[in-house]
Design a protein around this motif. Structure first.
Motif: not given
Length: 818
Positions: A596-620
């Motif tokens: 009953g839960s959902r798991t979302i993976m955030v990735t990209s091609s290289v570093s600096g494209e905003g994975k961590t930024f998106t992960s933090i704000n999407l979780a928020s």
């Protein structure tokens, strides 16, 4: 589908929208290039000079001598009008003809008037003229300043770096060094005086009585350069094929053009007349040389006769006028005439055998030869010789036409040789007959007294010499009459003249137009090159062209000290963008979930494209909606989440995977309701092996049981394989693309994995979008955050960038599109 993808990729090679966008950004380059171009065009327009043209009409005709008759064989009319026209055209363009004109006009002397932007040709515009002594060397290629001081005096000055300088001897046509005074040189002279210096031998005189003061320059230029310049005179038959020639020349000084064309015509006219008179002149020279001997013989015989009369006063008129003497005198005159003819034939025979130039043969009529075969053959020989000379102007020595002319000349010579033999035979027979007649008269005279015999001999000698002298004088008068009556085949119809018309000047607006074209073309070219060489993604449309993977949302940028924009500014446009992504995710999940839960993976091609930024704000965003949310730092190589939340990264996923702690120990509160964090933990030596381990899968599955939403911040998919292992446990995968940062080719990897169905429910998120309201994606306009490049950071033994590498990055940042 493959074909459609290929077409979309090709259509993204050149982006018209992006091209015009770059053009707008290069507005400053437009202004700079146009300003420089217009400035340069204005500068160049100051150097535009007026070009003048001068022309003349001449006619080439067969002007035969009106006094010439068949019996006056002192001139020959060789060649037709067509041949004469061709020859004249070749002569006008020949080097030899240009030399003659340049020498006569001394065009190697350059008169110069200094201007603000350029110097002008001041030929015949100066108040003085210069006559150079061509028999002496002159300073060459060096300007000499002439300053008119008053009506009588002028000053010459120049500067020399050494005691010798380049000179040129215009008579010998060769260069030679001249001695000059080292340093500044200045000396005054009077107009009309002969200037005799080691480096300058000229006479400078006034053009008019009243002369204006001022300063000019003059120099002695390159002789062969001047000659070659005027070899380019334009010559056109008008109309085509006619004997009328239009001579034209263009240049910066009208009077120089006029003088060259007119003098050129005069020299050709003079040369043609000299050629026509050559036969008569040669005959006159021959007669003059013969007259010298004949005059001396006549004077001697006259003196002998006077002396004899003084001694013998007993002779009466009857004896003096005896018929014997008259007959013998006539025979002697005939004998001398025959001997002259024989001598002419002998000389002609020897001349033809030993010489190759047959244009200076004396006329047969000089010695009384009136045979048409001889006169015609000699005329034909001269004609062929002249034709050969004319063709040498324009043809190589080995041209086939010369072989034909030589064959014709040899054939004519053979005819002359045969005529000489037959004519001499007849003349010898006639001479023998005369000898017989002379013998009979002389036998009768011998019966007279000795004194009478002596007198008759002296009288006879005098009469013969007098007759010969009279004959030569008559022939000379005939030759001079022919020479005087000869006219040149070149007739000047309309000489070149300054009629007051202005010259032509190139339109200066062309330079301005060229400046505008160049000013526009440079920025356009720069924009075109930048567009062609731009490998970065700039808009959501670029993603649609490059991939079939759907775009789930667009996130803008905003200046903010941390990545916690949704937490700190929940009502911002950035927060709304993530709420939009949260809503869109509901449409891509599988319908059923085990826990009953959902798991979302955030990735990209290289570093600096905003994975961590998106992960933090999407979780928020999920946490603010009341869902129990866990943000997991699965990037074990370069952990980042802890910086934004101010938590130490001393305990995390890496500790749990090596069984160093329990699962509950790595979960921490994010300081926000419903949001927990599982940090990455210390960087392990084997991150790939830990993520691929069974324990990692069990950990994620446990998170699913404990939370409604699990957000996985993973390493870049384009650099390492860790994200592929994590993707197996995700219900949806978000692939980050950053505007102006992500290269188009980087999507090839994710496209390939998408086509192979290795990642399920994959979507793109376009990050750092900075153009308002485009394409209808998202709602935000900006955020800011620090980022570091992954590069090789996912591999061990990484080295820090050196100085050169940092410089390259700076340059790349300057020229990076977008």
């Amino acid at each position: 589908m493959e074909e459609e993808k290929e077409i979309n990729s090709l259509s993204g090679i050149f982006d018209i929208r992006q091209f015009f966008s770059k053009l707008i950004k290069l507005w400053w380059l437009f202004i700079l290039c146009i300003a420089i171009g217009l400035g340069y065009a204005y500068y160049k327009n100051q150097f535009i000079q007026t070009v003048y043209s001068a022309s003349s009409l001449i006619s080439i005709k067969d002007n035969s001598n009106p006094l010439f008759t068949s019996s006056q064989s002192l001139t020959f009319n060789w060649g037709g009008t067509t041949d004469k026209v061709t020859t004249a055209i070749v002569q006008f363009k020949s080097r030899t003809h240009a030399e003659q004109v340049v020498d006569e006009l001394q065009f190697y002397i350059n008169y110069i008037k200094e201007g603000d932007y350029y110097n002008t040709d001041a030929y015949k515009k100066t108040p003085f003229y210069i006559y150079a002594d061509s028999s002496k060397a002159q300073l060459s290629g060096k300007n000499i300043r002439i300053k008119v001081l008053d009506q009588e005096r002028f000053e010459l000055s120049s500067n020399f770096s050494s005691t010798t300088a380049s000179g040129y001897h215009y008579s010998l046509k060769k260069g030679q060094a001249v001695t000059v005074p080292e340093g500044d040189w200045k000396q005054q002279f009077k107009f009309g005086d002969s200037i005799q210096l080691p480096f300058l031998n000229v006479i400078i005189d006034k053009r008019t009585e009243s002369i204006k003061t001022g300063e000019w320059l003059f120099n002695f230029g390159n002789y062969w350069g001047t000659v070659n310049k005027y070899k380019g005179i334009s010559i056109r038959q008008q109309p085509d094929g006619s004997s009328i020639l239009l001579l034209s020349l263009s240049g910066g000084n009208k009077q120089r053009l006029i003088d060259y064309i007119n003098t050129s015509s005069v020299i050709l006219e003079r040369g043609e007349l000299q050629r026509k008179n050559k036969f008569a002149v040669s005959t006159i020279k021959y007669i003059d040389s013969s007259l010298v001997v004949q005059v001396a013989a006549l004077k001697k015989s006259e003196q002998d006769l006077e002396d004899f009369r003084d001694k013998s006063q007993m002779l009466d008129a009857t004896v003096q006028n005896t018929d014997f003497n008259q007959k013998l005198t006539e025979f002697e005159i005939q004998k001398r005439g025959i001997q002259n003819k024989l001598n002419y034939y002998d000389n002609l025979n020897q001349y033809l055998q030993n010489r190759t130039d047959y244009t200076v043969i004396q006329a047969p009529s000089v010695v009384g030869i009136e045979e048409g075969s001889i006169s015609g053959a000699v005329g034909r020989l001269i004609s062929l010789s002249e034709e050969r000379k004319r063709r040498e102007f324009a043809m190589r020595a080995d041209a086939p036409v010369f072989q034909q002319i030589d064959r014709d000349i040899n054939a004519v010579k053979d005819v002359i040789f045969e005529n000489i033999i037959s004519s001499k035979s007849l003349l010898n027979k006639e001479l023998n007959t005369l000898y017989g007649q002379i013998g009979k008269v002389e036998s009768q005279i011998k019966k007279l007294p000795k004194e009478q015999q002596e007198f008759l001999k002296i009288q006879r000698q005098f009469d013969v010499n007098q007759n010969t002298y009279n004959l030569f004088m008559a022939k000379k008068a005939e030759a001079e009459l022919v020479k005087a009556a000869n006219v040149s085949d070149v007739y000047i119809i309309d000489e070149a003249k300054d009629t007051g018309g202005g010259g032509t000047r190139r339109d200066s607006n062309i330079n301005y137009l060229m400046a505008l074209l160049v000013g526009f073309s440079i920025p356009v070219s720069v924009a075109f090159i930048l567009t062609i060489l731009d490998f970065y993604i700039h808009s959501p449309k670029d993603i649609e062209k490059l991939s079939k993977i759907p775009l789930i949302g667009v996130v803008g940028k905003m200046d903010h000290p941390t990545n916690l924009i949704v937490k700190d500014k929940p009502k911002s446009t950035i927060a709304e963008s993530f709420r939009g992504i949260r809503s869109s995710l509901h449409f891509i999940y599988d319908q059923e979930s085990l826990y009953g839960s959902r798991t979302i993976m955030v990735t990209s091609s290289v570093s600096g494209e905003g994975k961590t930024f998106t992960s933090i704000n999407l979780a928020s965003v999920f946490a603010l909606s009341g869902k129990r949310t866990l943000l997991v730092g699965m990037d074990l190589r370069k952990p980042k989440i802890f910086d934004d939340f101010g938590i130490k990264n001393d305990l995390g996923v890496s500790n749990y995977l090596v069984n160093d702690c329990s699962l509950n120990e790595i979960i921490r509160s994010a300081g926000m309701e419903n949001l927990d964090i599982a940090l990455s933990g210390p960087v392990p030596p084997n991150p790939s092996e830990l993520i691929m381990s069974k324990r990692a899968g069990e950990m994620i599955e446990q998170f699913k049981m404990d939370y409604d939403y699990v957000i996985l911040d993973t390493p870049p998919l384009g650099l390492v394989a860790d994200a592929m292992e994590i993707a197996k446990h995700a219900d949806a995968s978000l692939y980050m693309v950053r505007q102006g940062y992500t290269k188009k080719g980087m999507l090839d990897v994710v496209n390939e994995k998408y086509d192979r169905k290795e990642i399920k429910n994959l979507s793109f998120v376009f990050n750092y979008f900075n153009e308002r309201g485009k394409y209808g994606y998202g709602y935000g306009y900006g955020y800011g955050y620090g980022y570091g490049a992954y590069g090789n950071g996912y591999h061990e033994n990484d080295l820090k960038d050196g100085f050169i590498a940092r410089i390259k990055k700076i340059i790349k940042g300057i020229f990076k599109p977008g």
